[in-house]
Design an enzyme around this catalytic site. Sequence first.
Site, PDB file in Angstrom:
ATOM      1  N   LYS A 173       0.830  -1.206   0.000  1.00 18.02           N
ATOM      2  CA  LYS A 173       0.000   0.000   0.000  1.00 18.02           C
ATOM      3  C   LYS A 173       0.872   1.268   0.000  1.00 18.02           C
ATOM      4  O   LYS A 173       0.622   2.194  -0.750  1.00 18.02           O
ATOM      5  CB  LYS A 173      -0.929   0.027   1.226  1.00 18.02           C
ATOM      6  CG  LYS A 173      -1.932  -1.104   1.282  1.00 18.02           C
ATOM      7  CD  LYS A 173      -2.916  -0.933   2.434  1.00 18.02           C
ATOM      8  CE  LYS A 173      -2.283  -0.961   3.815  1.00 18.02           C
ATOM      9  NZ  LYS A 173      -1.616  -2.227   4.178  1.00 18.02           N
TER      10      LYS A 173
ATOM     11  N   ARG B 111      11.274  -1.431  11.162  1.00 14.88           N
ATOM     12  CA  ARG B 111      10.174  -1.026  12.026  1.00 14.88           C
ATOM     13  C   ARG B 111      10.090  -1.971  13.221  1.00 14.88           C
ATOM     14  O   ARG B 111      10.299  -3.172  13.081  1.00 14.88           O
ATOM     15  CB  ARG B 111       8.847  -1.068  11.251  1.00 14.88           C
ATOM     16  CG  ARG B 111       8.582   0.206  10.502  1.00 14.88           C
ATOM     17  CD  ARG B 111       7.406   0.126   9.593  1.00 14.88           C
ATOM     18  NE  ARG B 111       6.193  -0.446  10.181  1.00 14.88           N
ATOM     19  CZ  ARG B 111       5.017  -0.491   9.550  1.00 14.88           C
ATOM     20  NH1 ARG B 111       4.908   0.003   8.326  1.00 14.88           N
ATOM     21  NH2 ARG B 111       3.963  -1.023  10.124  1.00 14.88           N
TER      22      ARG B 111
ATOM     23  N   ARG C  62      -0.741  -8.708  13.285  1.00 15.26           N
ATOM     24  CA  ARG C  62      -1.273  -7.668  12.387  1.00 15.26           C
ATOM     25  C   ARG C  62      -2.150  -8.302  11.295  1.00 15.26           C
ATOM     26  O   ARG C  62      -3.176  -7.746  10.908  1.00 15.26           O
ATOM     27  CB  ARG C  62      -0.117  -6.874  11.757  1.00 15.26           C
ATOM     28  CG  ARG C  62       0.538  -5.932  12.773  1.00 15.26           C
ATOM     29  CD  ARG C  62       1.950  -5.527  12.393  1.00 15.26           C
ATOM     30  NE  ARG C  62       2.039  -4.743  11.190  1.00 15.26           N
ATOM     31  CZ  ARG C  62       3.167  -4.555  10.507  1.00 15.26           C
ATOM     32  NH1 ARG C  62       4.302  -5.122  10.918  1.00 15.26           N
ATOM     33  NH2 ARG C  62       3.176  -3.818   9.435  1.00 15.26           N
TER      34      ARG C  62
ATOM     35  N   ARG D  32      12.171  -6.548   5.422  1.00 16.67           N
ATOM     36  CA  ARG D  32      12.290  -5.184   4.879  1.00 16.67           C
ATOM     37  C   ARG D  32      12.970  -4.217   5.855  1.00 16.67           C
ATOM     38  O   ARG D  32      12.880  -4.360   7.065  1.00 16.67           O
ATOM     39  CB  ARG D  32      10.927  -4.662   4.426  1.00 16.67           C
ATOM     40  CG  ARG D  32       9.977  -4.294   5.539  1.00 16.67           C
ATOM     41  CD  ARG D  32       8.609  -3.920   4.997  1.00 16.67           C
ATOM     42  NE  ARG D  32       7.724  -3.541   6.086  1.00 16.67           N
ATOM     43  CZ  ARG D  32       6.456  -3.191   5.933  1.00 16.67           C
ATOM     44  NH1 ARG D  32       5.897  -3.181   4.738  1.00 16.67           N
ATOM     45  NH2 ARG D  32       5.716  -2.850   6.968  1.00 16.67           N
TER      46      ARG D  32
ATOM     47  N   ARG E 167      -9.734   1.037   8.897  1.00 21.37           N
ATOM     48  CA  ARG E 167      -9.315  -0.329   9.195  1.00 21.37           C
ATOM     49  C   ARG E 167     -10.371  -1.102   9.980  1.00 21.37           C
ATOM     50  O   ARG E 167     -10.143  -2.258  10.319  1.00 21.37           O
ATOM     51  CB  ARG E 167      -8.047  -0.265  10.043  1.00 21.37           C
ATOM     52  CG  ARG E 167      -6.782  -0.717   9.317  1.00 21.37           C
ATOM     53  CD  ARG E 167      -5.649  -0.429  10.273  1.00 21.37           C
ATOM     54  NE  ARG E 167      -4.450  -1.157  10.088  1.00 21.37           N
ATOM     55  CZ  ARG E 167      -3.340  -0.641   9.551  1.00 21.37           C
ATOM     56  NH1 ARG E 167      -3.335   0.555   9.033  1.00 21.37           N
ATOM     57  NH2 ARG E 167      -2.226  -1.353   9.538  1.00 21.37           N
TER      58      ARG E 167
HETATM   59  P1  AMP Z   1       0.782   0.498   9.215  1.00 27.01           P
HETATM   60  O1  AMP Z   1       1.968   1.383   9.050  1.00 27.01           O
HETATM   61  O2  AMP Z   1      -0.393   0.931   8.365  1.00 27.01           O
HETATM   62  O3  AMP Z   1       1.124  -0.964   9.043  1.00 27.01           O
HETATM   63  O4  AMP Z   1       0.280   0.678  10.726  1.00 27.01           O
HETATM   64  C1  AMP Z   1       1.107   0.328  11.808  1.00 27.01           C
HETATM   65  C2  AMP Z   1       0.272   0.195  13.072  1.00 27.01           C
HETATM   66  O5  AMP Z   1      -0.342   1.456  13.380  1.00 27.01           O
HETATM   67  C3  AMP Z   1      -0.883  -0.794  13.003  1.00 27.01           C
HETATM   68  O6  AMP Z   1      -0.477  -2.131  13.248  1.00 27.01           O
HETATM   69  C4  AMP Z   1      -1.802  -0.246  14.102  1.00 27.01           C
HETATM   70  O7  AMP Z   1      -1.318  -0.567  15.390  1.00 27.01           O
HETATM   71  C5  AMP Z   1      -1.655   1.262  13.927  1.00 27.01           C
HETATM   72  N1  AMP Z   1      -2.632   1.813  12.965  1.00 27.01           N
HETATM   73  C6  AMP Z   1      -2.374   2.393  11.762  1.00 27.01           C
HETATM   74  N2  AMP Z   1      -3.500   2.784  11.149  1.00 27.01           N
HETATM   75  C7  AMP Z   1      -4.523   2.418  11.979  1.00 27.01           C
HETATM   76  C8  AMP Z   1      -5.940   2.538  11.911  1.00 27.01           C
HETATM   77  N3  AMP Z   1      -6.550   3.091  10.855  1.00 27.01           N
HETATM   78  N4  AMP Z   1      -6.670   2.064  12.962  1.00 27.01           N
HETATM   79  C9  AMP Z   1      -6.084   1.512  14.035  1.00 27.01           C
HETATM   80  N5  AMP Z   1      -4.754   1.345  14.148  1.00 27.01           N
HETATM   81  C10 AMP Z   1      -3.964   1.806  13.146  1.00 27.01           C
END
Ligand code: AMP
Length: 215
Positions: free
Chosen positions: A13, A161, A172, A127, A88
Amino acid sequence: MKLILLGPPGAGKGTQAKRIEEALNIVQLSTGDMLRDEVASGSETGKKAKDLMESGNLVPDDMIIGMISSRIDRDDCKNGFILDGFPRTGPQAKALDELFAEKGMTLRYVIEIVADDEAMVERITGRYTCDECGSGYHDKFQQPKVDGVCDKCGSTAFSRRADDNAETVRARLKAYHEQTEPISSYYSEKGILRKVDGMAGINDVTAEINDIVRS
Ligand code: AMP
């Protein structure tokens, strides 16, 4: 143009959002990046989010909805934006509809990048990024030309990360299947969902997305 990119962690994404950002001159809004900035700054929001993120759980809906609501009012969103990592959950999708209605905005497409769990674990756990310029690399699929040196800026500092380890990735993915995947049918019923094959090469995925956003 306002778009949503849906898909499991590791589906690409972020990579695709950056390409759309350049091609359409609209801004990428990644809630994960916003939260990582909050964690790095030590803010109250960051303190609340840190443990949830590191264990692979979602942060509370109200925290994220407030963040997105003020972000999409900023000037750089006037030409449009791509939501990456939001919504989400069902309540987030409904709250977004309400925000769009209030602000007179229209959601053009929801593009779901479909990908296999096992491949996502391999992609994510390998990564890492350059600390200086943010270029992305992978232990197996995309190594720098000179070991330990960024191809783009020459830096030798890289990071992974905190949530990109196998255990957290599985949590996740579980959160994705339980809480996020159901919103795909919500958008399908509205007639704005388009699916692309996230197991294809990066350029092929971009080409598929380009066909959708230019149609
Ligand atoms: P990402 O970078 O999109 O993989 O997000 C990393 C982490 O941030 C996720 O595993 C969640 O803990 C939190 N997070 C990001 N976006 C959301 C969202 N829209 N709702 C809830 N938690 C989020």
